[in-house]
Design a protein around this motif. Sequence first.
Motif, PDB file in Angstrom:
ATOM      1  N   GLY A 187     -13.129  51.073  25.488  1.00 31.14           N
ATOM      2  CA  GLY A 187     -12.245  50.611  25.909  1.00 31.14           C
ATOM      3  C   GLY A 187     -12.379  49.021  26.429  1.00 31.14           C
ATOM      4  O   GLY A 187     -11.453  48.430  26.460  1.00 31.14           O
ATOM      5  N   ARG A 188     -13.563  48.966  26.791  1.00 29.20           N
ATOM      6  CA  ARG A 188     -13.809  47.411  27.134  1.00 29.20           C
ATOM      7  C   ARG A 188     -13.607  46.453  26.165  1.00 29.20           C
ATOM      8  O   ARG A 188     -13.261  45.339  26.134  1.00 29.20           O
ATOM      9  CB  ARG A 188     -15.276  47.193  27.735  1.00 29.20           C
ATOM     10  N   ARG A 189     -13.901  47.040  24.941  1.00 24.54           N
ATOM     11  CA  ARG A 189     -13.770  46.122  23.533  1.00 24.54           C
ATOM     12  C   ARG A 189     -12.070  45.897  23.623  1.00 24.54           C
ATOM     13  O   ARG A 189     -12.110  44.409  23.305  1.00 24.54           O
ATOM     14  CB  ARG A 189     -14.314  46.603  22.378  1.00 24.54           C
ATOM     15  N   VAL A 190     -11.546  46.633  23.712  1.00 23.76           N
ATOM     16  CA  VAL A 190      -9.969  46.439  23.498  1.00 23.76           C
ATOM     17  C   VAL A 190      -9.427  45.754  24.626  1.00 23.76           C
ATOM     18  O   VAL A 190      -8.618  44.691  24.459  1.00 23.76           O
ATOM     19  CB  VAL A 190      -9.197  47.766  23.462  1.00 23.76           C
ATOM     20  N   VAL A 191      -9.781  45.891  25.857  1.00 22.61           N
ATOM     21  CA  VAL A 191      -9.620  45.094  27.172  1.00 22.61           C
ATOM     22  C   VAL A 191      -9.940  43.689  26.802  1.00 22.61           C
ATOM     23  O   VAL A 191      -9.409  42.651  27.241  1.00 22.61           O
ATOM     24  CB  VAL A 191     -10.016  45.740  28.323  1.00 22.61           C
ATOM     25  N   LEU A 192     -11.269  43.497  26.496  1.00 22.51           N
ATOM     26  CA  LEU A 192     -11.779  41.982  26.251  1.00 22.51           C
ATOM     27  C   LEU A 192     -10.838  41.414  25.184  1.00 22.51           C
ATOM     28  O   LEU A 192     -10.255  40.361  25.603  1.00 22.51           O
ATOM     29  CB  LEU A 192     -13.140  42.396  25.778  1.00 22.51           C
ATOM     30  N   ALA A 193     -10.558  41.842  23.972  1.00 25.12           N
ATOM     31  CA  ALA A 193      -9.672  41.230  23.212  1.00 25.12           C
ATOM     32  C   ALA A 193      -8.256  41.085  23.568  1.00 25.12           C
ATOM     33  O   ALA A 193      -7.909  40.068  23.355  1.00 25.12           O
ATOM     34  CB  ALA A 193      -9.597  42.101  21.878  1.00 25.12           C
ATOM     35  N   GLY A 194      -7.576  41.777  24.282  1.00 26.53           N
ATOM     36  CA  GLY A 194      -6.276  41.926  24.828  1.00 26.53           C
ATOM     37  C   GLY A 194      -6.308  40.610  25.935  1.00 26.53           C
ATOM     38  O   GLY A 194      -5.559  39.597  25.969  1.00 26.53           O
ATOM     39  N   LEU A 195      -7.442  40.556  26.857  1.00 25.32           N
ATOM     40  CA  LEU A 195      -7.535  39.536  28.030  1.00 25.32           C
ATOM     41  C   LEU A 195      -7.854  38.196  27.435  1.00 25.32           C
ATOM     42  O   LEU A 195      -7.049  37.233  27.686  1.00 25.32           O
ATOM     43  CB  LEU A 195      -8.525  39.840  29.099  1.00 25.32           C
TER      44      LEU A 195
END
Length: 712
Positions: A187-195
């Motif tokens: 989850g944090r990888r996708v959140v990181l990319a999105g942010l």
Amino acid sequence: MLNEVAAARPVVRRARVRGALTFLPSIQALRAVAVSLVVVFHLWPSRLTGGYVGVDVFFVISGFLITDHLLRSAERGGGIRLGPFYARRVRRLLPAALLVLLVTAVATVVVVPRSLWGQFLTGVAASAVYAGNWLFAARSVDYFAADNADSPVQHYWSLGVEEQFYLVWPLLLLVLLAVAARVGVAGRRVVLAGLVLLGSVSFVVSVWWTAADQVVAYYATPTHVWEFVAGGLVAVLGLGARRAARPVLAGVAMVAGVGLVVGSAVVLDGATAFPGWVAVVPVVGAVLVIAFGYPQGSVVARVVELAPVQLVGRISYALYLWHWPVVVLAPYVLGRPLWWAEKLVVLAGLVPLAWATTRWVEDPVRRWSPRGWRSGRVVLAGVGASAVLAGAVLAPVAVTDAQVERHGSSLAGVVDRAVAGDEPCFGAAAALPGASCPGSHTVRDDYGPVEAAADTQEDFLGIRAERDDRFRRTCAVVPGLVVERCDVGRDTGGGVVVVVGDSHANHLMAPVVSLAADRGMAVVEVFLTSCRPVLPQFDSPVAREHEEPCTTWKSQVFDYVAGLDASVVITSGAAQGYRGLGEEVDAQIVSAYRATWQQWLDAGHRLLVVSDVPLWDVSVPECVEASGPSDDPCTRPRDQLVGPDLAMVAAQGVQDPRLEALDLYDAFCDPDTCHSVVGGVVTHKDTNHMTPTFAATLAPRISAAMADLGAF
């Protein structure tokens, strides 16, 4: 439903869940720094010129804490629960915010001149529903609001930005976590990319918008999103620990971060293009303080843990809420600006006020959890309270607006007779040589400062357009140019009047349109605010005349007007803004005026050059209202308000029967004194624009000058 759990659980690798960051001394210290910068800046803006960066620090803190909280909630298996999240925001933020707004609204009605109620109370209403930033952005692009008094809730713009962030942020994280769950990525990888993507777009928008329109960009939400993202990225990366693994490094980072923030506050000023790329400096400073963790046990930590520092951090929200209304409203109570020593008293008094609000309003409501009150009910109660307050504070505005509209309608007939020259003691007619008008400088009951402040060109023409299409105004940009053209009325054989200039030509529209309607003439208006109708053959002291769109407008408008089929061209501008520049520059300006007019004369136009009006040092409606009942309120020596009008100087040297000059200063001033009320009518709506009602009473003077030119 708000009470439902919206869970998006990543299916691969779960980041280590840290303990709740409900309290970090470093965060409290950073809040203390941020709010101190803002408060000191508002009390002494010339001393700490960039203290406004404290607001951006708060944005970074909010991005970090909210993102950290939402991610921990998701990773513990509970998902992101929208209902409880929004309910916590309501309990945390609304009680103190609404209390301050309520007190500010009451204080406004008690101590502020009624002519300002509309401006102040609409600000309170917009702030109550967290839309204040967009209201203040809209006002910032309204040229005729440029002289508005400071709103006591102007600082609520940042709360509007924050609440809009709180509304959208959990939904964004839900989407990103759902994507992660669907594709089987942490989850944090996708959140990181999105942010990173979102922050990059917002930063580019911020830089572009700040360059294009800095004032609007300052209030707009999209230009600040990247600052929240900066804090959010710290949370996503798992930084900002309670106890730093390397205390020395964390201490250095904290000192460096505070240094960047405070240094920005010292170096930046009101002329800085902010936010834009310049905001990177305080944002990076805030990130450094948060990201490297808390250097527990170090020398830096001992400073951070000092009781006064932690106290200011704890009460920072309430301190931020209270400080600006007190700063703005205190001068209305005293009848003068705050002295330096009084500002110290204000500063000292704000601390216990903020502490009491935190102790007896914020904290109890935040911990309040009544039986049977599910999250949705709390949110609805908060939304309802905001709506009720917004509606309540608009009630006095509605009453005032109704009074203004009623008086405007009842005065329409009087104004129309004054235009025809049949009201010898109303408005400017009372200042004509030989006029015998006792009480000329006494304010009429139906046109006082409240009506003057609310009097607009749109209302003047709109009231008449309801019964007569000759007053209907339509505007459009000329194809291929930046020039906007407005048309009023129609030519039924009388010809066309062209009005060209800045806002000081625009405020002549009331009398010109009234005259044109009576004579079957059409009116074409070509104007741009803060852009005087004179060729740019000199170094203008007016900053906006060196900027777009004025520079392009000046390169196009003179040829455009020369090409129009006009019976007469009426031109005017804010010539009083060209005062005190020295003989050499004055001569250049006079020469530029003459060159401008010669272009139009060569095109075969008749030309009526109208003077500027007195330039006041205060808002005239406010001054008249503050003077109370008086036979001649708010007068000034003539030489204080009227300097050499270089347009009139230039016109005197033109020997061409097709050019006529009309000096209006005697309509406001006798040889020694300028009056704010003439013929019972308040002359100005602010410091430098006539009220349309008073302007309309100048119609006989303008008519005589047009007749001398042979325009009809």
